[in-house]
Design a protein around this motif. Structure first.
Motif, mmCIF file in Angstrom:
data_model
loop_
_atom_site.group_PDB
_atom_site.id
_atom_site.type_symbol
_atom_site.label_atom_id
_atom_site.label_comp_id
_atom_site.label_asym_id
_atom_site.label_seq_id
_atom_site.Cartn_x
_atom_site.Cartn_y
_atom_site.Cartn_z
ATOM 1 N N PRO A 187 35.652 -4.743 -72.225
ATOM 2 C CA PRO A 187 36.139 -3.447 -72.718
ATOM 3 C C PRO A 187 35.008 -2.628 -73.353
ATOM 4 O O PRO A 187 35.019 -2.307 -74.547
ATOM 5 N N LEU A 188 34.019 -2.283 -72.522
ATOM 6 C CA LEU A 188 32.817 -1.611 -72.999
ATOM 7 C C LEU A 188 32.430 -0.497 -72.042
ATOM 8 O O LEU A 188 32.858 -0.471 -70.892
ATOM 9 N N GLY A 189 31.601 0.420 -72.547
ATOM 10 C CA GLY A 189 31.095 1.470 -71.680
ATOM 11 C C GLY A 189 29.833 2.086 -72.239
ATOM 12 O O GLY A 189 29.624 2.128 -73.457
ATOM 13 N N TRP A 190 28.988 2.511 -71.332
ATOM 14 C CA TRP A 190 27.777 3.250 -71.674
ATOM 15 C C TRP A 190 27.771 4.492 -70.797
ATOM 16 O O TRP A 190 27.498 4.418 -69.596
ATOM 17 N N ASP A 191 28.146 5.627 -71.387
ATOM 18 C CA ASP A 191 28.205 6.882 -70.656
ATOM 19 C C ASP A 191 29.149 6.726 -69.456
ATOM 20 O O ASP A 191 30.303 6.382 -69.618
ATOM 21 N N ARG A 203 15.499 -6.670 -66.400
ATOM 22 C CA ARG A 203 14.958 -6.794 -67.756
ATOM 23 C C ARG A 203 13.479 -7.183 -67.684
ATOM 24 O O ARG A 203 13.083 -8.069 -66.937
ATOM 25 N N GLY A 204 12.696 -6.461 -68.446
ATOM 26 C CA GLY A 204 11.274 -6.761 -68.493
ATOM 27 C C GLY A 204 10.473 -6.207 -67.339
ATOM 28 O O GLY A 204 9.248 -6.320 -67.328
ATOM 29 N N ALA A 205 11.139 -5.591 -66.348
ATOM 30 C CA ALA A 205 10.424 -5.053 -65.188
ATOM 31 C C ALA A 205 10.844 -3.631 -64.840
ATOM 32 O O ALA A 205 10.081 -2.897 -64.238
ATOM 33 N N GLY A 206 12.070 -3.243 -65.204
ATOM 34 C CA GLY A 206 12.545 -1.898 -64.921
ATOM 35 C C GLY A 206 13.209 -1.779 -63.567
ATOM 36 O O GLY A 206 13.664 -2.757 -62.980
ATOM 37 N N LEU A 251 19.979 4.733 -68.341
ATOM 38 C CA LEU A 251 21.019 3.825 -68.817
ATOM 39 C C LEU A 251 20.570 2.371 -68.770
ATOM 40 O O LEU A 251 20.978 1.565 -69.610
ATOM 41 N N GLY A 252 19.728 2.030 -67.798
ATOM 42 C CA GLY A 252 19.274 0.644 -67.669
ATOM 43 C C GLY A 252 18.631 0.094 -68.925
ATOM 44 O O GLY A 252 19.054 -0.950 -69.434
ATOM 45 N N PRO A 253 17.581 0.754 -69.465
ATOM 46 C CA PRO A 253 16.949 0.200 -70.666
ATOM 47 C C PRO A 253 17.867 0.203 -71.886
ATOM 48 O O PRO A 253 17.747 -0.669 -72.749
ATOM 49 N N GLU A 254 18.784 1.160 -71.957
ATOM 50 C CA GLU A 254 19.728 1.193 -73.077
ATOM 51 C C GLU A 254 20.650 -0.021 -73.052
ATOM 52 O O GLU A 254 20.881 -0.671 -74.082
ATOM 53 N N ILE A 255 21.168 -0.347 -71.871
ATOM 54 C CA ILE A 255 22.072 -1.493 -71.746
ATOM 55 C C ILE A 255 21.301 -2.801 -71.892
ATOM 56 O O ILE A 255 21.755 -3.737 -72.556
ATOM 57 N N GLU A 256 20.120 -2.877 -71.266
ATOM 58 C CA GLU A 256 19.307 -4.096 -71.332
ATOM 59 C C GLU A 256 19.077 -4.555 -72.765
ATOM 60 O O GLU A 256 19.114 -5.758 -73.058
ATOM 61 N N THR A 257 18.827 -3.622 -73.651
ATOM 62 C CA THR A 257 18.442 -3.949 -75.034
ATOM 63 C C THR A 257 19.588 -3.810 -76.025
ATOM 64 O O THR A 257 19.368 -3.863 -77.235
ATOM 65 N N ASP A 258 20.821 -3.647 -75.547
ATOM 66 C CA ASP A 258 21.972 -3.550 -76.444
ATOM 67 C C ASP A 258 22.091 -4.844 -77.255
ATOM 68 O O ASP A 258 21.898 -5.943 -76.726
ATOM 69 N N PHE A 312 23.527 -8.325 -76.154
ATOM 70 C CA PHE A 312 22.824 -9.262 -75.291
ATOM 71 C C PHE A 312 21.574 -9.792 -76.008
ATOM 72 O O PHE A 312 20.504 -9.186 -75.920
ATOM 73 N N PRO A 313 21.709 -10.900 -76.728
ATOM 74 C CA PRO A 313 20.581 -11.390 -77.539
ATOM 75 C C PRO A 313 19.355 -11.776 -76.723
ATOM 76 O O PRO A 313 18.243 -11.786 -77.262
ATOM 77 N N GLU A 314 19.510 -12.080 -75.440
ATOM 78 C CA GLU A 314 18.369 -12.388 -74.579
ATOM 79 C C GLU A 314 18.107 -11.266 -73.581
ATOM 80 O O GLU A 314 17.440 -11.462 -72.579
ATOM 81 N N ARG A 315 18.628 -10.070 -73.914
ATOM 82 C CA ARG A 315 18.597 -8.917 -73.005
ATOM 83 C C ARG A 315 19.362 -9.233 -71.720
ATOM 84 O O ARG A 315 19.893 -10.327 -71.571
ATOM 85 N N ILE A 316 19.420 -8.261 -70.803
ATOM 86 C CA ILE A 316 20.247 -8.491 -69.614
ATOM 87 C C ILE A 316 19.763 -7.627 -68.454
ATOM 88 O O ILE A 316 19.170 -6.562 -68.648
ATOM 89 N N ASN A 317 20.000 -8.113 -67.232
ATOM 90 C CA ASN A 317 19.744 -7.351 -66.019
ATOM 91 C C ASN A 317 20.968 -6.493 -65.714
ATOM 92 O O ASN A 317 22.104 -6.961 -65.832
ATOM 93 N N VAL A 318 20.729 -5.246 -65.306
ATOM 94 C CA VAL A 318 21.816 -4.277 -65.141
ATOM 95 C C VAL A 318 21.961 -3.919 -63.663
ATOM 96 O O VAL A 318 21.012 -3.448 -63.027
ATOM 97 N N ASN A 319 23.159 -4.132 -63.122
ATOM 98 C CA ASN A 319 23.439 -3.881 -61.712
ATOM 99 C C ASN A 319 24.511 -2.802 -61.571
ATOM 100 O O ASN A 319 25.566 -2.887 -62.207
#
Length: 269
Positions: free
Chosen positions: A133-137, A201-204, A167-174, A177-184
């Motif tokens: 139950p989440l959203g980013w833009d 994550r870590g590559a863009g 949106l990718g870097p914003e979600i990755e570092t939310d 996600f304590p270990e960051r996350i890959n965004v698809n």
């Protein structure tokens, strides 16, 4: 110290491979990896792959993103290493032992089973990962899965219309996600086809992400949106993802060598 390297790629997702199976390799620090990854002043890559002998498998693979951080898995790199190795093999990674079978400029990798529990992603607190139950833009109600590394998957009407570069870097570092996350961000084209873009994550933004294709196909299959075998098309090309009756994920697609060279490690210290 002068080190040999091999430059390879899978669908444009590119790697520098340091092969330490027969030579002693020094350990590279974060600053050295970042310097080597620089596409203007270094060699340039999405991931640095270090191969070494293994007591538990045919070889061991460690993976570092361009920012220097170590990650558990990389599907495209796994296929590239399979092509480099040249025969069926088991590969020990931080995300588990993978089995590969190379062909001509391609390989198939058995990527294991997906994990969906919130602790396995991991998330910062308990949550149903099937429909969060989440959203980013414009991106809402994603699913989360771990396929050797953590992924979040959004299904959208048009994957190419999503401003993933912001949106990718914003979600990755939310903080969720304590270990960051890959965004698809994925668009279902049919029961046999998915269009996918990935912020890694870590590559863009990346031309291709093998574990992202596995994660997305697995979530789509779990939700009944696609068949057990599906083609996932990324900006760099297409991968085939297949789910077996035991829940195992199998990924097949191209990988090839670009060139070989050497570098002086002190130049990047």
């Amino acid at each position: 110290m002068r080190l040999p390297f091999i430059k390879m790629h899978g669908l444009g997702n590119d790697f520098v491979i340091l092969d330490g199976r027969e030579i002693d390799l020094p350990s590279l620090d974060t600053a050295q990896i970042r310097a080597l990854a620089d596409r203007h002043r270094g060699i340039g890559f999405d991931q640095l792959i270090v191969l070494r002998p293994s007591d538990e498998a045919d070889l061991a693979m460690r993976i570092h993103n361009a920012d220097g951080g170590e990650v558990e898995a990389c599907g495209n790199a796994t296929r590239a290493v399979a092509v480099l190795h040249g025969q069926p093999a088991s590969i020990a990674t931080a995300g588990g032992t993978l089995r590969v079978r190379p062909g001509e400029n391609m390989a198939e990798a058995a990527m294991g089973r997906a994990r969906f529990d919130w602790q396995d992603i991991p998330l910062a607190y308990a949550m149903d990962t099937r429909e969060m139950p989440l959203g980013w833009d414009m991106l809402e109600r994603p699913s989360a899965v771990n396929v050797g590394n953590p992924h979040i998957v959004f299904f959208v009407d048009d994957a190419r219309a999503v401003p993933l570069e912001t949106l990718g870097p914003e979600i990755e570092t939310d903080p969720l996600f304590p270990e960051r996350i890959n965004v698809n961000v994925a668009q279902i084209l049919s029961r046999k086809a998915i269009r996918l873009r990935v912020w890694e994550r870590g590559a863009g933004l990346t031309l291709a992400c093998g574990t992202g294709a596995c994660a997305t196909a697995t979530v789509a299959y779990r939700q009944g949106l696609v068949d057990a075998e599906v083609e996932v098309t990324l900006p760099g090309g297409t991968l085939t993802i297949r789910h077996d009756e035991e829940g195992g994920i199998h990924m097949a697609g191209p990988a090839s060598e670009a060139f070989r060279g050497t570098f002086e490690l002190d130049d990047y210290s």
